[in-house]
Design a protein around this motif. Structure first.
Motif, short mmCIF file in Angstrom:
data_model
loop_
_atom_site.label_atom_id
_atom_site.label_comp_id
_atom_site.label_asym_id
_atom_site.label_seq_id
_atom_site.Cartn_x
_atom_site.Cartn_y
_atom_site.Cartn_z
N ARG A 19 0.83 -1.22 0.00
CA ARG A 19 0.00 0.00 0.00
C ARG A 19 0.86 1.26 0.00
NH1 ARG A 19 -5.21 -0.70 3.84
NH2 ARG A 19 -5.70 -2.82 3.26
N GLN A 20 2.06 1.15 0.53
CA GLN A 20 2.94 2.31 0.67
C GLN A 20 4.29 1.97 0.06
OE1 GLN A 20 2.61 4.49 4.29
NE2 GLN A 20 4.78 5.00 4.37
N SER A 21 4.89 2.94 -0.61
CA SER A 21 6.19 2.73 -1.26
C SER A 21 7.25 3.72 -0.80
CB SER A 21 6.05 2.85 -2.77
OG SER A 21 5.21 1.86 -3.28
N VAL A 22 6.88 4.60 0.12
CA VAL A 22 7.82 5.65 0.52
C VAL A 22 7.96 5.70 2.04
CG1 VAL A 22 7.28 7.02 -1.52
CG2 VAL A 22 6.06 7.47 0.61
N ILE A 23 9.11 6.20 2.46
CA ILE A 23 9.35 6.48 3.87
C ILE A 23 9.57 7.99 3.97
CG2 ILE A 23 10.95 6.17 5.79
CD1 ILE A 23 11.45 3.30 4.72
N LEU A 24 8.79 8.60 4.84
CA LEU A 24 8.86 10.04 5.07
C LEU A 24 9.29 10.28 6.51
CD1 LEU A 24 5.44 10.74 3.36
CD2 LEU A 24 7.68 11.29 2.40
N ARG A 25 10.37 11.00 6.70
CA ARG A 25 10.91 11.14 8.06
C ARG A 25 11.50 12.52 8.26
NH1 ARG A 25 11.74 7.62 12.55
NH2 ARG A 25 10.67 6.24 11.15
N LYS A 26 11.24 13.07 9.43
CA LYS A 26 11.90 14.30 9.85
C LYS A 26 13.04 13.97 10.79
CE LYS A 26 12.13 18.81 9.78
NZ LYS A 26 11.63 19.70 8.77
N THR A 58 -4.88 7.15 6.82
CA THR A 58 -6.08 7.14 5.99
C THR A 58 -6.74 5.77 5.99
OG1 THR A 58 -4.72 6.63 4.05
CG2 THR A 58 -5.20 8.97 4.47
N LEU A 59 -6.25 4.85 6.81
CA LEU A 59 -6.81 3.50 6.88
C LEU A 59 -8.11 3.49 7.67
CD1 LEU A 59 -3.49 1.61 7.61
CD2 LEU A 59 -4.69 1.73 5.43
N SER A 60 -8.94 2.52 7.40
CA SER A 60 -10.21 2.41 8.13
C SER A 60 -9.93 2.00 9.58
CB SER A 60 -11.12 1.39 7.46
OG SER A 60 -10.55 0.11 7.53
N PRO A 61 -10.81 2.38 10.51
CA PRO A 61 -10.61 2.06 11.93
C PRO A 61 -10.47 0.56 12.20
CG PRO A 61 -12.35 3.67 11.69
CD PRO A 61 -12.00 3.21 10.30
N GLY A 62 -11.01 -0.29 11.35
CA GLY A 62 -10.93 -1.73 11.57
C GLY A 62 -9.69 -2.37 10.98
N PHE A 63 -8.73 -1.59 10.47
CA PHE A 63 -7.52 -2.15 9.88
C PHE A 63 -6.82 -3.03 10.90
CE2 PHE A 63 -2.98 -2.00 8.84
CZ PHE A 63 -3.01 -2.40 7.52
N ALA A 64 -6.54 -4.26 10.50
CA ALA A 64 -5.96 -5.23 11.42
C ALA A 64 -4.43 -5.21 11.38
CB ALA A 64 -6.45 -6.63 11.07
N LEU A 65 -3.86 -5.07 12.55
CA LEU A 65 -2.41 -5.17 12.71
C LEU A 65 -2.10 -6.52 13.35
CD1 LEU A 65 -1.44 -1.70 14.21
CD2 LEU A 65 -0.66 -2.65 12.05
N PRO A 66 -0.91 -7.04 13.11
CA PRO A 66 -0.52 -8.24 13.86
C PRO A 66 -0.60 -7.94 15.35
CG PRO A 66 1.06 -7.78 12.12
CD PRO A 66 0.14 -6.61 12.18
N ALA A 67 -0.92 -8.93 16.12
CA ALA A 67 -1.03 -8.74 17.57
C ALA A 67 0.30 -8.25 18.13
CB ALA A 67 -1.43 -10.06 18.23
N GLU A 68 0.20 -7.35 19.09
CA GLU A 68 1.41 -6.85 19.74
C GLU A 68 1.96 -7.97 20.62
OE1 GLU A 68 2.92 -2.90 22.12
OE2 GLU A 68 0.79 -3.18 21.72
N ARG A 69 3.25 -8.15 20.56
CA ARG A 69 3.92 -9.20 21.32
C ARG A 69 4.50 -8.58 22.58
NH1 ARG A 69 4.70 -13.54 17.63
NH2 ARG A 69 6.14 -14.49 19.09
N GLU A 70 4.04 -9.04 23.72
CA GLU A 70 4.51 -8.51 25.00
C GLU A 70 6.00 -8.82 25.18
OE1 GLU A 70 4.32 -6.29 28.28
OE2 GLU A 70 2.57 -6.66 26.99
N LEU A 96 2.06 13.19 -3.08
CA LEU A 96 2.48 11.93 -2.45
C LEU A 96 1.33 11.09 -1.92
CD1 LEU A 96 5.51 13.20 -0.34
CD2 LEU A 96 5.55 12.11 -2.60
N SER A 97 0.12 11.64 -1.87
CA SER A 97 -0.98 10.99 -1.16
C SER A 97 -1.30 9.57 -1.63
CB SER A 97 -2.24 11.85 -1.21
OG SER A 97 -2.65 12.03 -2.54
N LEU A 102 -0.38 8.02 5.54
CA LEU A 102 -0.49 9.04 6.58
C LEU A 102 -1.41 10.17 6.14
CD1 LEU A 102 3.25 9.19 7.64
CD2 LEU A 102 1.38 7.96 8.76
N ARG A 103 -2.15 10.70 7.08
CA ARG A 103 -3.01 11.85 6.79
C ARG A 103 -2.14 13.05 6.42
NH1 ARG A 103 -8.19 11.35 7.65
NH2 ARG A 103 -8.98 9.77 9.06
N ARG A 104 -2.68 13.89 5.57
CA ARG A 104 -1.93 15.05 5.09
C ARG A 104 -1.44 15.91 6.26
NH1 ARG A 104 -1.47 18.45 0.03
NH2 ARG A 104 -0.51 20.30 0.88
#
Length: 181
Positions: A19-26, A58-70, A96-97, A102-104
């Motif tokens: 879904r994403q091809s760029v890395i944007l960093r400050k 900009t992803l929907s609230p239900g976007f699934a991430l892998p479970a966080e590993r403690e 770039l959108s 990421l939201r603008r």
């Protein structure tokens, strides 16, 4: 390769899904006086959940991430930076959108943070590792820094997330949109 780039877990997933091809960093606080730089061209993606919220994407609230590993971190992707630039014209952000999640306003906030105004841009080719690498979360991985050194890497094979043709199309499209061609 034993360097890793710390990025929000949701961005790592977006990169790893194509879904994403760029890395944007400050840059992070620990980057020091010179700020951020793409110090490494090949690295693992180190997913973090610090500062991360789906509302900043900009992803929907239900976007699934892998479970966080403690107490652990799961490394699933590597990246190769094919080209970089520093975007100092805020007008370039609008084009770039289609290439990030990421939201603008998040990108604009990063752009305006610190001096000089602008944002580091890296066009990344992402690869999926053959089997996830599970590491214990160590204190040395913490803090607001972009780069962390990992222990000796296991032997893994990698497979590109995007086809050569799609990767090339995106690269050329971005160069044209950013007027870098």
């Amino acid at each position: 390769m034993n360097m890793a780039f710390k990025e929000w877990a949701v961005v790592c997933e977006a990169l790893g899904s194509g879904r994403q091809s760029v890395i944007l960093r400050k840059g992070g606080i620990a980057e020091g006086r010179d700020g951020f730089a793409f110090l490494h061209r090949e690295f693992f993606l180190f997913p973090t959940r610090f500062h991360e919220t789906l509302e900043k994407t900009t992803l929907s609230p239900g976007f699934a991430l892998p479970a966080e590993r403690e107490g652990e971190v799961e490394i699933r992707f590597t990246a190769k930076i094919e080209w970089t630039c520093f975007l100092s014209d805020s007008e370039q952000l609008a084009v770039l959108s289609d290439f990030h999640i990421l939201r603008r306003e998040v990108i604009e906030e990063r752009f305006r943070f610190g001096e000089p105004p602008g944002i580091h841009f890296g066009f990344a080719r992402i690869y999926r590792v053959s089997s996830p690498w599970i590491l214990p979360m160590e204190k040395r991985f913490g803090g607001c820094r972009s780069w962390v050194e990992l222990p000796a890497t296991p032997v893994v094979s990698i497979e590109p997330v995007l086809s050569d043709e799609e990767n090339q199309r995106r690269s050329e499209s971005l160069r044209e949109l950013l007027r870098l061609a």
